[in-house]
Write a protein that holds these residues in place. Structure first.
Motif, PDB file in Angstrom:
ATOM      1  N   MET A   1       0.877  -1.233  -0.152  1.00  0.00           N
ATOM      2  CA  MET A   1       0.038   0.002  -0.058  1.00  0.00           C
ATOM      3  C   MET A   1       0.801   1.401  -0.037  1.00  0.00           C
ATOM      4  SD  MET A   1      -2.700  -1.779  -0.026  1.00  0.00           S
ATOM      5  CE  MET A   1      -3.748  -0.314  -0.964  1.00  0.00           C
ATOM      6  N   VAL A   2       2.155   1.149   0.675  1.00  0.00           N
ATOM      7  CA  VAL A   2       2.997   2.382   0.742  1.00  0.00           C
ATOM      8  C   VAL A   2       3.396   2.636  -0.698  1.00  0.00           C
ATOM      9  CG1 VAL A   2       5.377   3.008   1.315  1.00  0.00           C
ATOM     10  CG2 VAL A   2       3.746   2.020   2.924  1.00  0.00           C
ATOM     11  N   ALA A   3       3.732   1.752  -1.563  1.00  0.00           N
ATOM     12  CA  ALA A   3       4.102   1.826  -2.903  1.00  0.00           C
ATOM     13  C   ALA A   3       2.730   2.527  -3.833  1.00  0.00           C
ATOM     14  CB  ALA A   3       4.638   0.555  -3.756  1.00  0.00           C
ATOM     15  N   CYS A   4       1.750   2.119  -3.444  1.00  0.00           N
ATOM     16  CA  CYS A   4       0.538   2.386  -4.180  1.00  0.00           C
ATOM     17  C   CYS A   4       0.266   3.958  -3.946  1.00  0.00           C
ATOM     18  CB  CYS A   4      -0.571   1.550  -3.851  1.00  0.00           C
ATOM     19  SG  CYS A   4      -0.687  -0.034  -4.740  1.00  0.00           S
ATOM     20  N   THR A   5       0.418   4.155  -2.633  1.00  0.00           N
ATOM     21  CA  THR A   5       0.263   5.842  -2.379  1.00  0.00           C
ATOM     22  C   THR A   5       1.221   6.691  -2.760  1.00  0.00           C
ATOM     23  OG1 THR A   5      -0.720   4.966  -0.172  1.00  0.00           O
ATOM     24  CG2 THR A   5       0.069   7.254  -0.414  1.00  0.00           C
ATOM     25  N   GLN A   6       2.652   6.081  -2.890  1.00  0.00           N
ATOM     26  CA  GLN A   6       3.378   6.835  -3.352  1.00  0.00           C
ATOM     27  C   GLN A   6       3.475   7.138  -5.020  1.00  0.00           C
ATOM     28  OE1 GLN A   6       5.969   8.751  -1.946  1.00  0.00           O
ATOM     29  NE2 GLN A   6       4.759   8.113  -0.113  1.00  0.00           N
ATOM     30  N   LEU A   7       2.901   6.074  -5.584  1.00  0.00           N
ATOM     31  CA  LEU A   7       2.534   6.158  -7.132  1.00  0.00           C
ATOM     32  C   LEU A   7       1.355   7.151  -7.196  1.00  0.00           C
ATOM     33  CD1 LEU A   7       3.134   2.378  -8.145  1.00  0.00           C
ATOM     34  CD2 LEU A   7       4.459   4.263  -8.979  1.00  0.00           C
ATOM     35  N   GLN A   8       0.410   7.256  -6.614  1.00  0.00           N
ATOM     36  CA  GLN A   8      -0.764   8.120  -6.735  1.00  0.00           C
ATOM     37  C   GLN A   8       0.035   9.647  -6.377  1.00  0.00           C
ATOM     38  OE1 GLN A   8      -3.671   6.882  -3.798  1.00  0.00           O
ATOM     39  NE2 GLN A   8      -4.599   5.206  -5.418  1.00  0.00           N
ATOM     40  N   LYS A   9       0.915   9.578  -5.656  1.00  0.00           N
ATOM     41  CA  LYS A   9       1.385  11.067  -5.172  1.00  0.00           C
ATOM     42  C   LYS A   9       1.986  11.534  -6.475  1.00  0.00           C
ATOM     43  CE  LYS A   9       1.714  11.011  -0.263  1.00  0.00           C
ATOM     44  NZ  LYS A   9       2.915  10.939   0.882  1.00  0.00           N
ATOM     45  N   LEU A  10       2.956  10.774  -7.078  1.00  0.00           N
ATOM     46  CA  LEU A  10       3.494  10.874  -8.126  1.00  0.00           C
ATOM     47  C   LEU A  10       2.608  11.234  -9.320  1.00  0.00           C
ATOM     48  CD1 LEU A  10       6.315  10.710  -9.826  1.00  0.00           C
ATOM     49  CD2 LEU A  10       5.996   8.458 -10.172  1.00  0.00           C
ATOM     50  N   ARG A  11       1.674  10.529  -9.709  1.00  0.00           N
ATOM     51  CA  ARG A  11       0.530  10.909 -10.720  1.00  0.00           C
ATOM     52  C   ARG A  11      -0.027  12.170 -10.562  1.00  0.00           C
ATOM     53  NH1 ARG A  11      -3.262   6.683  -9.501  1.00  0.00           N
ATOM     54  NH2 ARG A  11      -4.693   8.280 -10.323  1.00  0.00           N
ATOM     55  N   THR A  12      -0.184  12.489  -9.209  1.00  0.00           N
ATOM     56  CA  THR A  12      -0.864  13.911  -8.891  1.00  0.00           C
ATOM     57  C   THR A  12       0.100  14.982  -9.080  1.00  0.00           C
ATOM     58  OG1 THR A  12      -2.286  12.951  -7.107  1.00  0.00           O
ATOM     59  CG2 THR A  12      -1.751  15.315  -7.232  1.00  0.00           C
ATOM     60  N   ASN A  13       1.435  14.773  -8.879  1.00  0.00           N
ATOM     61  CA  ASN A  13       2.533  15.797  -8.916  1.00  0.00           C
ATOM     62  C   ASN A  13       2.898  15.933 -10.656  1.00  0.00           C
ATOM     63  OD1 ASN A  13       2.500  16.242  -6.250  1.00  0.00           O
ATOM     64  ND2 ASN A  13       4.606  14.963  -6.190  1.00  0.00           N
ATOM     65  N   LEU A  14       2.790  15.063 -11.379  1.00  0.00           N
ATOM     66  CA  LEU A  14       2.918  15.098 -12.962  1.00  0.00           C
ATOM     67  C   LEU A  14       1.733  15.736 -13.295  1.00  0.00           C
ATOM     68  CD1 LEU A  14       4.246  11.352 -13.774  1.00  0.00           C
ATOM     69  CD2 LEU A  14       5.428  13.567 -14.055  1.00  0.00           C
ATOM     70  N   LEU A  15       0.589  15.398 -13.073  1.00  0.00           N
ATOM     71  CA  LEU A  15      -0.511  16.183 -13.587  1.00  0.00           C
ATOM     72  C   LEU A  15      -0.667  17.528 -13.105  1.00  0.00           C
ATOM     73  CD1 LEU A  15      -3.543  13.282 -13.363  1.00  0.00           C
ATOM     74  CD2 LEU A  15      -2.056  14.275 -15.383  1.00  0.00           C
ATOM     75  N   ASP A  16      -0.085  18.014 -12.043  1.00  0.00           N
ATOM     76  CA  ASP A  16      -0.055  19.354 -11.567  1.00  0.00           C
ATOM     77  C   ASP A  16       0.983  20.311 -12.290  1.00  0.00           C
ATOM     78  OD1 ASP A  16      -1.862  19.103  -9.663  1.00  0.00           O
ATOM     79  OD2 ASP A  16      -0.866  18.922  -8.003  1.00  0.00           O
TER      80      ASP A  16
END
Length: 191
Positions: free
Chosen positions: A1-16
């Motif tokens: 779940m840690v990796a999934c959360t970090q991947l979601q944060k990365l996606r959000t940062n890329l889209l920002d």
């Protein structure tokens, strides 16, 4: 779940990562707005941070795969053995409703564990694939070529599929779970 959360944060940062659009009638130098060069510099810094974050996540996921593949193999073998023995016990005790009920409860619990681990493995794979889509979806049209090359680097890295495995030979994913269920129900035994 840690990796999934970090991947979601990365996606959000890329889209920002967005280009700041200056209205056509406004003079960016007179009203204190960003110059085009500084705008791309800011975007490049954001993208560099995303690349570093992505590399750290990939390093974590590789370490997780190296650490968990043999425990997952043992766990899957244990669960499949339990499933086979419980299925045999259920068939052997069709006349006794108590034994049959216990066997069905144990079978459901073992399958629940298989489903849980396979679902989490699939979610990790999907989250890793979504990074590619987020990189493609960021505001890259009209940016300098070095910025586009960095995005291409993230997309190319994200194209390499990550799959959590059990013993480096069985993927921990929904298709494995369905194979276990299908083979158990068909009476073909283990994988």
């Amino acid at each position: 779940m840690v990796a999934c959360t970090q991947l979601q944060k990365l996606r959000t940062n890329l889209l920002d990562i967005k280009q700041e659009l200056v209205p056509s009638g406004a003079d960016s130098s007179s009203d204190g707005g960003e110059e085009p060069g500084s705008q791309f510099c800011r975007m490049q810094m954001q993208l560099n941070e995303c690349v570093r974050h992505h590399q750290a996540i990939l390093q974590y996921m590789r370490a997780m795969e190296d650490t968990l593949n043999f425990p997952f193999c043992g766990l899957f073998l244990l669960l499949l053995t339990v499933l086979c023995l419980v299925a045999f016990s259920a068939v052997a005790s069709l006349a006794d409703i108590t034994d049959l009920t216990q066997a069905l409860i144990l079978y459901a619990m073992a399958m629940g564990y298989v489903c849980l681990f396979c679902r989490l493995g699939t979610e990790l794979t999907l989250q890793a694939e979504r990074v590619r889509d987020a990189a493609w979806g960021c505001d890259w049209v009209g940016t300098p070529v070095p910025f586009q090359r960095c995005l291409t680097f993230i997309i190319a890295t994200a194209n390499k599929e990550f799959t959590l495995t059990a013993g480096k030979f069985v993927p921990v994913c929904n298709s494995t779970m369905m194979n276990v269920r299908t083979r158990e129900h068909n009476g073909n035994g283990m994988i």
